[in-house]
Write a protein that holds these residues in place. Sequence first.
Motif, PDB file in Angstrom:
ATOM      1  N   ILE A 282       1.173 100.621  52.649  1.00  0.00           N
ATOM      2  CA  ILE A 282       0.441 100.464  51.382  1.00  0.00           C
ATOM      3  C   ILE A 282       0.944  99.236  50.652  1.00  0.00           C
ATOM      4  O   ILE A 282       0.175  98.394  50.175  1.00  0.00           O
ATOM      5  CB  ILE A 282       0.624 101.725  50.506  1.00  0.00           C
ATOM      6  CG1 ILE A 282       0.047 102.953  51.213  1.00  0.00           C
ATOM      7  CG2 ILE A 282      -0.024 101.530  49.137  1.00  0.00           C
ATOM      8  CD1 ILE A 282       0.381 104.263  50.535  1.00  0.00           C
TER       9      ILE A 282
ATOM     10  N   PHE B  62       2.587  96.698  51.953  1.00  0.00           N
ATOM     11  CA  PHE B  62       2.351  95.489  52.742  1.00  0.00           C
ATOM     12  C   PHE B  62       0.952  94.927  52.470  1.00  0.00           C
ATOM     13  O   PHE B  62       0.776  93.723  52.288  1.00  0.00           O
ATOM     14  CB  PHE B  62       2.521  95.810  54.232  1.00  0.00           C
ATOM     15  CG  PHE B  62       2.488  94.605  55.128  1.00  0.00           C
ATOM     16  CD1 PHE B  62       3.637  93.855  55.331  1.00  0.00           C
ATOM     17  CD2 PHE B  62       1.316  94.212  55.769  1.00  0.00           C
ATOM     18  CE1 PHE B  62       3.623  92.740  56.161  1.00  0.00           C
ATOM     19  CE2 PHE B  62       1.298  93.092  56.597  1.00  0.00           C
ATOM     20  CZ  PHE B  62       2.451  92.361  56.792  1.00  0.00           C
ATOM     21  N   ALA B  63      -0.032  95.828  52.412  1.00  0.00           N
ATOM     22  CA  ALA B  63      -1.405  95.391  52.161  1.00  0.00           C
ATOM     23  C   ALA B  63      -1.499  94.678  50.817  1.00  0.00           C
ATOM     24  O   ALA B  63      -2.160  93.644  50.687  1.00  0.00           O
ATOM     25  CB  ALA B  63      -2.358  96.585  52.190  1.00  0.00           C
ATOM     26  N   MET B  64      -0.816  95.219  49.812  1.00  0.00           N
ATOM     27  CA  MET B  64      -0.841  94.587  48.488  1.00  0.00           C
ATOM     28  C   MET B  64      -0.157  93.220  48.543  1.00  0.00           C
ATOM     29  O   MET B  64      -0.598  92.265  47.904  1.00  0.00           O
ATOM     30  CB  MET B  64      -0.147  95.476  47.463  1.00  0.00           C
ATOM     31  CG  MET B  64      -0.885  96.746  47.154  1.00  0.00           C
ATOM     32  SD  MET B  64      -2.430  96.482  46.262  1.00  0.00           S
ATOM     33  CE  MET B  64      -1.807  96.071  44.638  1.00  0.00           C
TER      34      MET B  64
ATOM     35  N   VAL C  77       0.058  91.173  51.126  1.00  0.00           N
ATOM     36  CA  VAL C  77      -0.821  90.224  51.814  1.00  0.00           C
ATOM     37  C   VAL C  77      -1.958  89.801  50.894  1.00  0.00           C
ATOM     38  O   VAL C  77      -2.252  88.609  50.749  1.00  0.00           O
ATOM     39  CB  VAL C  77      -1.394  90.855  53.106  1.00  0.00           C
ATOM     40  CG1 VAL C  77      -2.480  89.981  53.700  1.00  0.00           C
ATOM     41  CG2 VAL C  77      -0.290  91.073  54.119  1.00  0.00           C
ATOM     42  N   ALA C  78      -2.575  90.798  50.238  1.00  0.00           N
ATOM     43  CA  ALA C  78      -3.731  90.507  49.385  1.00  0.00           C
ATOM     44  C   ALA C  78      -3.353  89.538  48.266  1.00  0.00           C
ATOM     45  O   ALA C  78      -4.063  88.570  48.000  1.00  0.00           O
ATOM     46  CB  ALA C  78      -4.281  91.799  48.804  1.00  0.00           C
TER      47      ALA C  78
ATOM     48  N   VAL D 265      -2.466  85.675  49.311  1.00  0.00           N
ATOM     49  CA  VAL D 265      -3.518  84.687  49.521  1.00  0.00           C
ATOM     50  C   VAL D 265      -3.753  83.908  48.224  1.00  0.00           C
ATOM     51  O   VAL D 265      -3.974  82.701  48.238  1.00  0.00           O
ATOM     52  CB  VAL D 265      -4.826  85.367  49.982  1.00  0.00           C
ATOM     53  CG1 VAL D 265      -5.835  84.322  50.406  1.00  0.00           C
ATOM     54  CG2 VAL D 265      -4.571  86.314  51.124  1.00  0.00           C
ATOM     55  N   THR D 266      -3.689  84.617  47.096  1.00  0.00           N
ATOM     56  CA  THR D 266      -3.868  83.957  45.795  1.00  0.00           C
ATOM     57  C   THR D 266      -2.903  82.793  45.628  1.00  0.00           C
ATOM     58  O   THR D 266      -3.284  81.732  45.153  1.00  0.00           O
ATOM     59  CB  THR D 266      -3.595  84.964  44.655  1.00  0.00           C
ATOM     60  OG1 THR D 266      -4.406  86.104  44.871  1.00  0.00           O
ATOM     61  CG2 THR D 266      -3.907  84.353  43.309  1.00  0.00           C
TER      62      THR D 266
ATOM     63  N   PHE E  23       4.281  83.922  59.249  1.00  0.00           N
ATOM     64  CA  PHE E  23       3.228  84.828  58.810  1.00  0.00           C
ATOM     65  C   PHE E  23       2.316  85.217  59.973  1.00  0.00           C
ATOM     66  O   PHE E  23       1.799  86.333  60.021  1.00  0.00           O
ATOM     67  CB  PHE E  23       2.432  84.217  57.660  1.00  0.00           C
ATOM     68  CG  PHE E  23       1.548  85.215  56.967  1.00  0.00           C
ATOM     69  CD1 PHE E  23       2.042  86.464  56.613  1.00  0.00           C
ATOM     70  CD2 PHE E  23       0.234  84.934  56.673  1.00  0.00           C
ATOM     71  CE1 PHE E  23       1.231  87.402  55.994  1.00  0.00           C
ATOM     72  CE2 PHE E  23      -0.578  85.860  56.050  1.00  0.00           C
ATOM     73  CZ  PHE E  23      -0.090  87.093  55.710  1.00  0.00           C
TER      74      PHE E  23
ATOM     75  N   GLY F 115       1.613  88.998  60.684  1.00  0.00           N
ATOM     76  CA  GLY F 115       0.253  89.521  60.629  1.00  0.00           C
ATOM     77  C   GLY F 115      -0.205  90.072  61.968  1.00  0.00           C
ATOM     78  O   GLY F 115      -0.952  91.053  62.028  1.00  0.00           O
TER      79      GLY F 115
END
Lengths: 521, 376
Positions: free
Chosen positions: A64, A66-68, A70-71, A74-75, A107, A111
């Motif tokens: 959970i 990790f997804a945050m 990564v998201a 990108v910003t 990365f 990924g």
Amino acid sequence: MIIDTDVVTLSRLQFAMTALYHFLFVPLTLGLVWMLAVMEAVYVMTGREVWKRMVQFWGVLFGINFAMGVATGVTMEFQFGMNWAYYSHYVGDIFGAPLAIEGLMAFFLEGTLVGVFFMGWDRISRVKHLLVTCFLALATSLSAVWILIANAWMQHPVGAAFNAQTMRMEVTSFSDVVFNPVAQAKFVHTVSGGYVLGSMFVLSISAWYLLRGRNVDFAKRSMTVAASFGLAAALSVVVLGDTSGYTVSQNQKMKLAAIEAMWHTEPAPAPFTLFGLPDVQERTTHLAVRIPWVMGLIGTHSTDETMPGIAELVDTAKGRIGEGVKAYDAMLMLRQDKNNTQAQATLAAHDQDMGYALLLKRYVDDPRKATPADIQKAADSTIPNVPVLFWAFRIMVGCGIYFIALFALAFWKASKRELTKHRWFLKLALWSLPLPWLAIEMGWIVAEYGRQPWAIEGVLPTALGVSSVSSGQVLTSIGGFVLFYTALAIVDVWLMLKFTRKGPDGLGIWPHNGTIATAGH
Amino acid sequence: MFDYATLRVIWWALLGTLFIGFAIMDGFDFGVAGLLKVLGRNNEERLVLIEGIEATWEGNQVWFILAGGATFAAWPMLYAVSFSGMYLAIFLVLLGFILRPVGFNFRGKVHDPRWASLWDWVLVASGVVVMLISGVAFGNLFLGLPFRFDDDLRMTWQGGLFDLLHPFALLAGLVSLSMLLAHGACWAALKADEVLAARAVKMARWLTLIYAVLYVTAGIWLGYRIPGYAISGAALVEGVSNPLFKQVALGGTWFASYLQYPLFWIAPALAFASAIGVQLLVGRRSVAGFIASSLMVGSTIASAGFALFPFLMPSSLDPRSSLTVWDASSSHGTLSLMLGATALFLPIVIIYTSWVYRVMRGRVTLAQIRAAHGGY
């Protein structure tokens, strides 16, 4: 050229918001992944099922988070181009390379392997899966290496020179950029901070299970791993934080003086102000409680070197602005005639101070026409926000010392096998959960807010780095970030709580009665 | 090792390679996400589709991160001008990239149809937005973008989000959308349960046909209606990276580079041949069908990049400010170093990516989904 101050303020606000937010998730990933690797290594070596279940349960929470990470990461990559276009042009030749290498070397690995970590349990052998987890952990740390090399260059720009033909900084020695001493200090300090957070996360949640008498065996083992890992990390974050302080003092004297609210040079060795109320107007610190010698020892690793105070550093800045204007003038002459040898020589002699001339651009279009008042204003602008730095630093250090004590206690209790003996200890462990996040965010503020007014220390003022976008555009993106990041934060916390409450027993990872035989799989 | 001009050409090719890598590798994830509600008629079917990309989309997304990072490092001006100039469009793409990872991860965390449906729509939207806007942005390159540099090389931009919506650019957006949806359908034909795969085959054939018609239309439009840009006089291929040191003439054709380098025709020819290949192969040999759609994606992007050469981003406001291969790159030192890093690491990336695909190979079936998720 007129810099829109609203755009500068809004762009800075957006960057701080999104970076602080991103930095809630990344350190947890950094720390938790190594604990997963340790747990899985024990599983592979001993073959005991409980350790695999531990990897799987903590893996759910890791996923959970990790997804945050990564998201929101990108910003960060988009944002330099979107909001800091002139920065990207001015230093992209140096700053872009570590970011690209991070993608290539770290990365990509991270990924690519994360999917196998979650979905590959039944597809590859135990040893191969352990290798995947270890490479995943290695990749997150490598990722931090390159990002911090890029960040360290903002703090201490080495191996680069200004090119008047291309109006930007260009690399002169890439090995200087990579082996920047600030990068090494920052890497160890930041990564250790992540390990502390990861350990606290496991320690606190395990303490909660023990308080409720759930998953006892599971939680005790998790707590033991967290206590040992956490103690090592907490010691390293403080001891190596000191190295970080020492490196700061060598190249960012103003940042250190502001952290210390040292308005004037103190006789060596300088005292450390334990408590005080820094007063920006009066340039003094009220009610200061000082410990003699400590700051001098940390900052200079000696008893006879003085550390310059803020007023003295402003005077130095004034001198450098004067030198910088000479470089700026030479740069304009070279624009007319690139073969002007006299201008080439002047620029070469003063290009170290070019950035100081650019500080004037906030007050006057042409730095060569600056009045003494403009120069004074520009020199004063090199003082960062003293009270914020003063307190952010003290909160961070206070937390750091507390972590050593807490993990030492946990370690001692784990070795005596009495983790569950005292409820107050478990409660203490539980309620300490937010503190590493607090310390980490304060660390970001000290490092980044403390560098202001510079985007690149001594080279490029933050205000000049912005894009030529309208404040309406930046407001729109800020609105979007606030909306989506808040929504995601709510979902993230809710899912974390939901899965923590369910626990290994509720998820079917660990049997209710505590014996593995009935767990089946 | 290499001279500056050669390095610039190599980095132009590498930039193309990375974006093509992204379009092929992550394009099918976006395509599958975009088709999620059309191909998958119930939650179980959608789970099949998601599971078919779940293990690998994250690695695939790094192609984009890397392409962005490499643009920053090797073409800093291109990175700065495009991301800040098309600010709001890029922000929408960014939202797509923010919502996708959490969409994949959070969707399965709660067993509730409304929850699943919410994240399905998030995935569809992020897919469509990214595929469409990428194409619109690419189309705008041929029209020129409204920016100029001052003497400090600070860029100013005159225009907003809606100025990007020229009919030709919208057509380019639809080319991108249909192409990547077709590519996604080819992946589903390869990866999904038999029933779904049959549906995906039909979808892939239709989408490829639409793509081919749009692609040819765009080519004709570009040739006859859109004026090309050309560097006046001899290009300073070894010159310093400052766009203002050249002059640019407007009014030629974007096919000029095809006339100069006839080998470039391989790209559009291959795009067309691969579209036919998809039609013929997707139903019978799904692996070959997917390879054909990958070639279609790669050669389409290459054909557009070839037409632009040596331009990276022309300026309609001040043609002299246009970014070209010869004046928008990093320094010689940075290009060399980055080439070394890429030559070292990209093969390693390809090796472990192949390993992961081998580990995760095989179809995802409805039976598996029922066994593992009990419906959710």
